[in-house]
Each structure stands twice: as C-alpha cells, then as structure tokens.
Design a protein around this motif. Structure first.
Motif: not given
Length: 395
Positions: A23-39, A70-77
C-alpha cells in the motif's frame, strides 16, 4: 498482454494486483519484481498488463506529485509492464486479516470516495501508454444495500455528477480519457444488470459505465447475453470486464462438508440460490445469504453460487465446481461478434491467500505461477474466439 479483435481494436488483458498487500510506492515496486515480472516471463510476453490497485493514501500522494507518477511509469516500462486500468473498489487494507463489509466503505455518499476515484483518474492519465485509446477505473456499485433511503440516493447522484465533471477536467488538462465502471456485486445496492440499468439511468454515459465482473454475474444467476442486452438497452457501456469465476454447488446439502472448507474470515462470500434470479429482490433471504457460513446455517435451497473467486484454470474438487461456463458464455457474447464488447480485461482472483489450505500457494513463486496460468487460460479463451496476439508484444 495485447490482443487484436477482428474489428481492428486492441484488447488489453492483464491481472489485478489487489491480490498483493502493498500500500505504498516502495511496496508496489517490490511486488512488481516479486510477481508481475515472473508472470510476464512465464507467459513469454514482451508486455504484460496490470490492473493496478492503489490504496487511497498512495493514490493521493501520486496524484499530488508529478515526479512520482513519472517514476512509476518508468518503473513499469523498464519491467515490460503497462497499465490501462486501475481497481478503485477497495479503499485500503484489502488484504487485512479481516475485511468483510469494510470493503464497501467509504461509499459513494461520501466525499472521500469521490476524491479517491478522481485521484486515481489523475494518476492513470499519466500512466496510460501513448497508444491506449482510454483508461478505466472500477469502483463499488454505490454502496452496500442497507441502510439506503431517498436522501442517500440524492447525495450519491450528486457525487456521480461531480465524478463526471472531474473526469471531464482530467481529460481537458491531460488529453486522456478515463472512464469509471461501477461493478455490480452481490449484497450491494446494485447487484444485477437490471438494477444497474435503472439506478444509473441518466448518468454521463461518455464517462460512466459498468465494470462487469463475471463471477458476480454468475452469482446473480444472470444469463450473459440477456444481461449485456439490458446494459445496451440502457445505454450503459461496459468499460471493463473482470475475468473471474465463482464456486458452484449443485446440491448444497450433499456438498455441505466440502463447502465448509471454503468458509474463511477475511472476505464476504455472498451466496445466492438459483431462485434469486426470479425474485423481486435478489437479496431476498429466501434465496440469499451475505456469507457462506450463514447460507450453510440457513440451508438455502439449491443450487448455489458463492461469491468466492477461484483460479480460472483450477476448479474446486467435486462435488463443487466453478462458474467457468458462465465466463465462457460472457466472453463469447462480448468478443465473438463483429465488434469487441470491451477493450479492458482484468483477471481478478484476489482470494489466493484464503483458498482452502491444500489449494493455497506456499511461496511467491507458486503464486506467480498460478497467476500466469490464469492469464494463459484467459488468453487461450480469447484466441479461441478469433482474437489474435499482436506481433512483437505477446508471442
């Protein structure tokens, strides 16, 4: 993932991140690496869509901080991820130990719900890919059904007018269109498409429509073609589809032991007997209970459908089954015709952490693998309806 319909439109398919607790930006970015990228890697996809869930505090922080957006968009891309839709139904703490009815608060009689949704719209406008036709946000269907009276209805209608004006302002300032889909759900003021077509009559249909959750559609015992016809007749667009399946018990008495293994303390699992489809009120206690344990105690007549999202590719063990046949009928009604019925699809199984113990993922890798399997299931269903993958995007 992106697919192309025969009409030439792009259909975006992703998964909803409300299954994760961050529920914070740091945690959201971490979950991208833990789940979304492996998916994404498991699907061998160049690009994976996310139906991002942002709790109210992080949504407000992002809405107020262009650099953070802008940072979140970059981290997603850089991770090969894109966002065209946000889940704005849970306000906060959706993976808390006990959620139950708290998920319906604040509701659409409050300024907090309006502010949260417009914060999400401002964030989404900056996250949208350049070639996305529009963005979408799903939200609760106004409120839980009680208490409700004429005064609350008047306040909610004013909030909808303010929402439409706010979305128009987002479009004026950003050049991006964001629509909000109200999601019929068992037990809420709007449980069925019939109720939606009456309650939302007269709203700004360029900016406001319906989020069609296919598990909820099944639990209301609605037939997909007829349900979609009701929405079309009312002029309500389907702005988002949540690809989900519920638990079904053909013989609840004979399945009681199996059903009790699905009782759990975090979420409500509203249960509807088949007779609710013909009842004046779909929440009539003769056919409806607001949680699975209550339905078992009341011994509602069968058959039952239970608002318990199950993995699309892994139905419950017999004698229980899933409502995947309703899902297939709905997708066919939406996508087998000459025009795509909706361009935003979200696989939304938020219940992985509360499944019966034998079915529950034990590791992050198992959860990522299960999400990937669901997405592959949904993708293959759409390919079977004639959609095609986009070269260079999903292979």
């Amino acid at each position: 993932m992106r697919l192309r319909h025969a009409d030439g439109s792009i259909v975006h398919l992703g998964y909803c991140t409300n299954v994760h607790p961050a529920e914070d930006l740091a945690g959201i970015l971490a979950q991208l690496d833990t789940y979304a990228v492996p998916v994404r890697r498991a699907l061998d996809a160049d690009l994976l869509g996310l139906g991002l869930w942002l709790a109210a505090p992080v949504a407000a922080a992002l809405a107020a901080d262009p650099a953070a957006r802008r940072r979140l968009r970059h981290e997603l891309a850089v991770r090969g991820l894109e966002v065209v839709t946000l889940n704005g139904f849970p306000y906060a703490a959706f993976q808390a130990p006990v959620v139950k009815g708290a998920v319906y608060h604040p509701d659409w009689t409050t300024p907090e719900r309006l502010g949260y949704t417009l914060d999400l719209a401002r964030v989404l406008a900056d996250l949208l890919p350049e070639d996305a036709a529009r963005g979408s946000i799903s939200t609760l269907p106004l409120a839980w059904r009680t208490p409700w009276d004429a005064d609350r209805a008047d306040v909610a209608r004013r909030r909808l007018d303010e929402l439409a004006a706010g979305l128009a302002e987002v479009e004026r300032t950003t050049g991006r269109t964001v629509r909000v889909g109200f999601e019929p759900e068992p037990g809420c003021l709007v449980e069925s498409t019939g109720q939606a077509s009456k309650i939302f009559l007269g709203v700004d249909m360029d900016r406001i429509g319906i989020c069609l959750d296919l598990a909820h559609l099944a639990c209301a015992w609605e037939e997909p073609v007829a349900a979609l016809g009701r929405l079309r007749s009312a002029g309500l667009p389907v702005v988002k589809v949540q690809v989900s399946a519920a638990v079904e018990a053909g013989d609840p008495d004979g399945s009681a032991e199996a059903l009790r293994r699905w009782v759990e303390p975090r979420f409500l699992h509203q249960t509807r007997a088949g007779g609710c489809a013909d009842a004046t009120d779909p929440a009539d206690p003769a056919y409806a209970a607001d949680d699975l344990d209550a339905a078992l105690d009341a011994r509602l007549p069968g058959p039952w459908r239970v608002h318990y999202h199950v993995p699309l590719h892994a139905p419950p063990e017999p004698p229980l089954r899933s409502t995947v046949p309703v899902l297939r009928a709905a997708l066919a009604a939406l996508y087998a015709g000459p025009a795509a019925g909706c361009d935003h699809l979200d696989v939304e199984t938020y219940t992985w952490g509360v499944l019966p113990a034998a079915r529950r993922p034990r590791t992050d890798a198992e959860l990522a693998g299960g999400i990937a399997a669901e997405l592959a299931f949904a993708r293959d269903e759409l390919l079977g309806l004639g959609l095609t993958t986009l070269a260079g995007v999903s292979r």
